[in-house]
Motif scaffolding. Structure first.
Motif, mmCIF file in Angstrom:
data_model
loop_
_atom_site.group_PDB
_atom_site.id
_atom_site.type_symbol
_atom_site.label_atom_id
_atom_site.label_comp_id
_atom_site.label_asym_id
_atom_site.label_seq_id
_atom_site.Cartn_x
_atom_site.Cartn_y
_atom_site.Cartn_z
ATOM 1 N N HIS A 123 13.578 64.241 46.594
ATOM 2 C CA HIS A 123 14.931 63.721 46.400
ATOM 3 C C HIS A 123 15.908 64.207 47.474
ATOM 4 N N TYR A 124 15.417 64.967 48.445
ATOM 5 C CA TYR A 124 16.294 65.484 49.491
ATOM 6 C C TYR A 124 16.310 64.559 50.705
ATOM 7 N N ARG A 125 17.444 64.564 51.386
ATOM 8 C CA ARG A 125 17.564 63.863 52.669
ATOM 9 C C ARG A 125 16.998 64.778 53.757
ATOM 10 N N ILE A 126 15.964 64.324 54.427
ATOM 11 C CA ILE A 126 15.263 65.157 55.411
ATOM 12 C C ILE A 126 15.322 64.478 56.769
ATOM 13 N N GLY A 127 15.869 65.163 57.747
ATOM 14 C CA GLY A 127 15.977 64.616 59.089
ATOM 15 C C GLY A 127 14.635 64.633 59.816
ATOM 16 N N THR A 128 14.254 63.496 60.367
ATOM 17 C CA THR A 128 13.061 63.363 61.194
ATOM 18 C C THR A 128 13.469 62.671 62.495
ATOM 19 N N VAL A 129 12.550 62.621 63.457
ATOM 20 C CA VAL A 129 12.857 62.002 64.748
ATOM 21 C C VAL A 129 12.035 60.739 64.916
ATOM 22 N N ARG A 130 12.708 59.690 65.319
ATOM 23 C CA ARG A 130 12.082 58.380 65.503
ATOM 24 C C ARG A 130 10.962 58.466 66.537
ATOM 25 N N GLY A 131 9.765 58.051 66.140
ATOM 26 C CA GLY A 131 8.641 58.028 67.063
ATOM 27 C C GLY A 131 7.813 59.296 67.091
ATOM 28 N N TYR A 132 8.292 60.381 66.436
ATOM 29 C CA TYR A 132 7.508 61.614 66.393
ATOM 30 C C TYR A 132 6.393 61.487 65.353
ATOM 31 N N LYS A 133 5.329 62.235 65.579
ATOM 32 C CA LYS A 133 4.235 62.303 64.599
ATOM 33 C C LYS A 133 4.573 63.394 63.584
ATOM 34 N N ASN A 134 4.882 62.995 62.369
ATOM 35 C CA ASN A 134 5.149 63.980 61.322
ATOM 36 C C ASN A 134 3.836 64.546 60.791
ATOM 37 N N PRO A 135 3.858 65.776 60.265
ATOM 38 C CA PRO A 135 2.632 66.351 59.681
ATOM 39 C C PRO A 135 2.052 65.443 58.600
ATOM 40 N N ASP A 136 0.738 65.390 58.522
ATOM 41 C CA ASP A 136 0.077 64.538 57.522
ATOM 42 C C ASP A 136 0.498 64.920 56.110
ATOM 43 N N THR A 137 0.635 66.215 55.862
ATOM 44 C CA THR A 137 1.017 66.648 54.512
ATOM 45 C C THR A 137 2.420 66.176 54.144
ATOM 46 N N PHE A 138 3.296 66.080 55.119
ATOM 47 C CA PHE A 138 4.651 65.562 54.898
ATOM 48 C C PHE A 138 4.580 64.089 54.496
ATOM 49 N N GLU A 139 3.791 63.309 55.240
ATOM 50 C CA GLU A 139 3.666 61.881 54.952
ATOM 51 C C GLU A 139 3.009 61.655 53.587
ATOM 52 N N GLN A 140 1.990 62.439 53.295
ATOM 53 C CA GLN A 140 1.263 62.259 52.037
ATOM 54 C C GLN A 140 2.115 62.601 50.822
ATOM 55 N N ALA A 141 3.118 63.459 51.011
ATOM 56 C CA ALA A 141 3.988 63.849 49.898
ATOM 57 C C ALA A 141 5.044 62.795 49.593
ATOM 58 N N GLY A 142 5.144 61.760 50.443
ATOM 59 C CA GLY A 142 6.099 60.682 50.215
ATOM 60 C C GLY A 142 7.545 61.118 50.339
ATOM 61 N N LEU A 143 7.825 62.016 51.289
ATOM 62 C CA LEU A 143 9.181 62.537 51.420
ATOM 63 C C LEU A 143 10.097 61.546 52.132
ATOM 64 N N ARG A 144 11.385 61.725 51.914
ATOM 65 C CA ARG A 144 12.398 60.798 52.425
ATOM 66 C C ARG A 144 12.853 61.232 53.817
ATOM 67 N N GLY A 145 12.176 60.726 54.839
ATOM 68 C CA GLY A 145 12.554 61.036 56.207
ATOM 69 C C GLY A 145 13.616 60.072 56.703
ATOM 70 N N ILE A 146 14.687 60.618 57.272
ATOM 71 C CA ILE A 146 15.764 59.808 57.846
ATOM 72 C C ILE A 146 15.726 60.003 59.358
ATOM 73 N N ASP A 147 15.357 58.961 60.090
ATOM 74 C CA ASP A 147 15.126 59.082 61.525
ATOM 75 C C ASP A 147 16.423 59.196 62.322
ATOM 76 N N ALA A 148 16.370 60.053 63.338
ATOM 77 C CA ALA A 148 17.414 60.147 64.357
ATOM 78 C C ALA A 148 16.739 60.075 65.721
ATOM 79 N N ASP A 149 17.547 60.039 66.766
ATOM 80 C CA ASP A 149 16.978 59.915 68.110
ATOM 81 C C ASP A 149 16.379 61.221 68.614
ATOM 82 N N ASP A 150 16.864 62.352 68.115
ATOM 83 C CA ASP A 150 16.311 63.629 68.581
ATOM 84 C C ASP A 150 16.620 64.743 67.588
ATOM 85 N N ASP A 151 16.041 65.910 67.850
ATOM 86 C CA ASP A 151 16.204 67.057 66.950
ATOM 87 C C ASP A 151 17.623 67.596 66.946
#
Length: 242
Positions: A123-151
């Motif tokens: 239920h948290y807003r989590i910042g991720t970067v557009r085009g980056y490879k997120n950890p598999d465990t992050f993706e499998q957990a179905g977390l809410r990634g909000i893409d930005a252009d950079d860190d």
């Protein structure tokens, strides 16, 4: 005679050009960045490994999406500093790992989060970067990634309470906070435990005529670099920013 000299000069120029490797990278400090000596530790390691094989490395910096696309489409021989994904491996030859990075969460220091169970962060807003490879465990957990252009954008959003967490490499977050955030910005803290340890690689283009050969040359050079002890000497020179 003049024609012969011209031919020799042209042949020499072609030979020199053939010994130069042109890779692309993005600003990913402290690993790849024009703000550090030798363009960062990853570039320094790659340059030294290629030098073991008599090859000269030139790196052209681009925004991440353009850098990755440029390598995948064969406009560059490869792209420097990326995490592995099966999707990317369809278009890139992966090198031996240069070293491993620790990926996890940053949060404001004045807030507390339990990041030990990823499904609990849904239920948290989590910042991720557009085009980056997120950890598999992050993706499998179905977390809410909000893409930005950079860190750096994600750290600023985190400080402004527009995110609860930001997913990134631990050393990238530390470096950006120390070097590029205003000193009045609320402090941001690394959250234990980490999500995943992820090696960084060079991806050599399968569409570039020299991609496969350069993968082999780099891997041989990296092996020589480790065996000679130069690999550890380079890391020690960069220890202040790692």
């Amino acid at each position: 005679m003049k024609s012969l000299i011209l031919l020799l000069l042209l042949a020499s120029s072609a030979c020199l050009a053939a010994r130069q490797v042109v890779l692309t990278a993005t600003e990913f400090p402290p690993y790849t960045t024009t703000a550090q000596p030798q363009d960062g530790v990853m570039v320094a390691l790659a340059r030294a490994a290629f030098a073991q094989r008599g090859l000269d490395l030139r790196v052209e910096f681009r925004p991440w999406a353009r850098a990755l696309a440029g390598a995948q489409e064969g406009r560059f021989a490869g792209v420097l500093a990326l995490w592995y994904s099966a999707e990317r491996a369809e278009r890139l030859f992966y090198s031996l790992p240069l070293f491993s990075t620790t990926v996890g969460f940053y949060a404001r220091c004045d807030k507390q989060f339990d990041v030990s169970s990823l499904p609990g962060l849904q239920h948290y807003r989590i910042g991720t970067v557009r085009g980056y490879k997120n950890p598999d465990t992050f993706e499998q957990a179905g977390l809410r990634g909000i893409d930005a252009d950079d860190d750096l954008i994600n750290l600023k959003k985190l400080a402004a309470n527009r995110l609860e967490l930001a997913l990134m490499d631990r050393e990238v977050g530390r470096y950006l906070q120390e070097q590029q955030l205003d000193k009045t910005t609320p402090r941001l803290c690394w959250q234990e435990p980490a999500v995943e340890v992820m090696p960084l690689y060079i991806g050599f283009s399968k569409r570039h005529p020299d991609g496969g050969m350069l993968q082999t040359e780099f891997n041989l050079g990296m092996t020589m670099l480790r065996q000679s002890g130069e690999y550890q000497r380079i890391l020690r020179r960069f220890r202040a920013v790692l």
